[in-house]
Scaffold this active site. Sequence first.
Site, PDB file in Angstrom:
ATOM      1  N   ASP A   1       0.873  -1.176   0.000  1.00 44.27           N
ATOM      2  CA  ASP A   1       0.000   0.000   0.000  1.00 44.27           C
ATOM      3  C   ASP A   1       0.912   1.228   0.000  1.00 44.27           C
ATOM      4  OD1 ASP A   1       0.927   0.254   2.591  1.00 44.27           O
ATOM      5  OD2 ASP A   1      -1.050   0.299   3.533  1.00 44.27           O
ATOM      6  N   HIS A   2       0.315   2.386   0.230  1.00 47.71           N
ATOM      7  CA  HIS A   2       1.100   3.632   0.199  1.00 47.71           C
ATOM      8  C   HIS A   2       2.195   3.645   1.266  1.00 47.71           C
ATOM      9  CE1 HIS A   2      -2.199   3.995   3.034  1.00 47.71           C
ATOM     10  NE2 HIS A   2      -1.514   4.920   3.678  1.00 47.71           N
TER      11      HIS A   2
ATOM     12  N   CYS B   1       3.080  -3.245   4.032  1.00 49.47           N
ATOM     13  CA  CYS B   1       2.219  -2.101   4.387  1.00 49.47           C
ATOM     14  C   CYS B   1       2.950  -1.350   5.499  1.00 49.47           C
ATOM     15  CB  CYS B   1       0.808  -2.546   4.774  1.00 49.47           C
ATOM     16  SG  CYS B   1       0.690  -3.677   6.178  1.00 49.47           S
ATOM     17  N   GLY B   2       2.261  -0.545   6.265  1.00 49.39           N
ATOM     18  CA  GLY B   2       2.951   0.237   7.287  1.00 49.39           C
ATOM     19  C   GLY B   2       3.593  -0.636   8.347  1.00 49.39           C
ATOM     20  N   THR B   3       2.789  -1.534   8.906  1.00 52.92           N
ATOM     21  CA  THR B   3       3.281  -2.439   9.955  1.00 52.92           C
ATOM     22  C   THR B   3       3.470  -3.874   9.471  1.00 52.92           C
ATOM     23  OG1 THR B   3       1.001  -2.953  10.536  1.00 52.92           O
ATOM     24  CG2 THR B   3       2.062  -1.160  11.765  1.00 52.92           C
ATOM     25  N   GLY B   4       2.841  -4.227   8.375  1.00 50.89           N
ATOM     26  CA  GLY B   4       2.815  -5.614   7.906  1.00 50.89           C
ATOM     27  C   GLY B   4       1.629  -6.381   8.482  1.00 50.89           C
TER      28      GLY B   4
ATOM     29  N   GLY C   1      -1.794  -5.669   8.646  1.00 51.82           N
ATOM     30  CA  GLY C   1      -2.984  -5.787   7.793  1.00 51.82           C
ATOM     31  C   GLY C   1      -2.766  -6.741   6.638  1.00 51.82           C
ATOM     32  N   MET C   2      -1.634  -6.633   5.998  1.00 48.94           N
ATOM     33  CA  MET C   2      -1.331  -7.502   4.854  1.00 48.94           C
ATOM     34  C   MET C   2      -1.325  -8.972   5.284  1.00 48.94           C
ATOM     35  SD  MET C   2      -0.906  -5.826   2.019  1.00 48.94           S
ATOM     36  CE  MET C   2      -0.224  -4.381   1.179  1.00 48.94           C
TER      37      MET C   2
ATOM     38  N   HIS D   1      11.030 -23.575   9.099  1.00 46.84           N
ATOM     39  CA  HIS D   1      10.027 -24.305   9.876  1.00 46.84           C
ATOM     40  C   HIS D   1       8.599 -24.127   9.371  1.00 46.84           C
ATOM     41  CE1 HIS D   1      12.514 -24.919  13.848  1.00 46.84           C
ATOM     42  NE2 HIS D   1      13.152 -25.328  12.757  1.00 46.84           N
TER      43      HIS D   1
ATOM     44  N   ARG E   1       9.504 -33.145  10.590  1.00 48.17           N
ATOM     45  CA  ARG E   1       8.453 -32.895  11.587  1.00 48.17           C
ATOM     46  C   ARG E   1       7.697 -31.605  11.295  1.00 48.17           C
ATOM     47  NH1 ARG E   1      13.171 -31.070  13.709  1.00 48.17           N
ATOM     48  NH2 ARG E   1      13.174 -29.211  15.032  1.00 48.17           N
ATOM     49  N   HIS E   2       8.341 -30.680  10.596  1.00 45.34           N
ATOM     50  CA  HIS E   2       7.674 -29.414  10.287  1.00 45.34           C
ATOM     51  C   HIS E   2       6.616 -29.588   9.197  1.00 45.34           C
ATOM     52  CE1 HIS E   2      10.466 -27.551  12.944  1.00 45.34           C
ATOM     53  NE2 HIS E   2      11.476 -28.049  12.256  1.00 45.34           N
TER      54      HIS E   2
HETATM   55  C1  RB5 Z   1      -1.908   2.644   6.644  1.00 42.62           C
HETATM   56  O1  RB5 Z   1      -1.984   3.830   7.359  1.00 42.62           O
HETATM   57  C2  RB5 Z   1      -1.687   1.469   7.568  1.00 42.62           C
HETATM   58  O2  RB5 Z   1      -2.791   1.284   8.379  1.00 42.62           O
HETATM   59  C3  RB5 Z   1      -1.379   0.224   6.779  1.00 42.62           C
HETATM   60  O3  RB5 Z   1      -0.283   0.456   5.966  1.00 42.62           O
HETATM   61  C4  RB5 Z   1      -1.033  -1.021   7.582  1.00 42.62           C
HETATM   62  O4  RB5 Z   1      -0.043  -0.765   8.522  1.00 42.62           O
HETATM   63  C5  RB5 Z   1      -2.156  -1.785   8.120  1.00 42.62           C
HETATM   64  O5  RB5 Z   1      -2.005  -2.819   8.766  1.00 42.62           O
END
Ligand code: RB5
Length: 142
Positions: free
Chosen positions: A8-9, A66-69, A71-72, A99, A133-134
């Site tokens: 995303d952005h 994404c910003g934190t990873g 949501g993706m 693993h 095992r994995h």
């Molecule tokens: C966008 O602001 C942010 O919410 C998105 O990139 C992501 O971090 C969501 O999990």
Amino acid sequence: MDIIIGSDHAGYDLKEECKTFLQRSGENEVTDIGVFSRESFDYPKIAHTVAEKISKGNFRYGILICGTGLGMSIVANRYKGVRAALCYNLYTTRMSRLHNDANILVMGGRTIGVGIALEMAELFLKTRFEGGRHKKRLDLID
Ligand code: RB5
């Protein structure tokens, strides 16, 4: 190796860095499904596209940013056969392959630096699943 990548952005800058890095080695064919600017974009749309293609076997590996990873990875892991791993250092990246046989590397564009992210992408693609095992444990997931 054929890799599909998307962001995303908030992951756009890191996605561009990863794409350039992976293409530079000449060993990878990288399919970039966007986004193509820093304009605000809803991350689930990108995650659905990448995860669906991995689930269908169109690509062996994907990268989502994404910003934190967070949501993706939440979206991508809804797809059968998708094992999306939100990694944040070299150890989690290596273990996600050894693993968990992860097939999508997820990273946070706002949580890790470019240097470590590029090393993670390289490590993810070159590390092989240990099996044994994995494998039995992966079978228990579904
Ligand atoms: C966008 O602001 C942010 O919410 C998105 O990139 C992501 O971090 C969501 O999990």
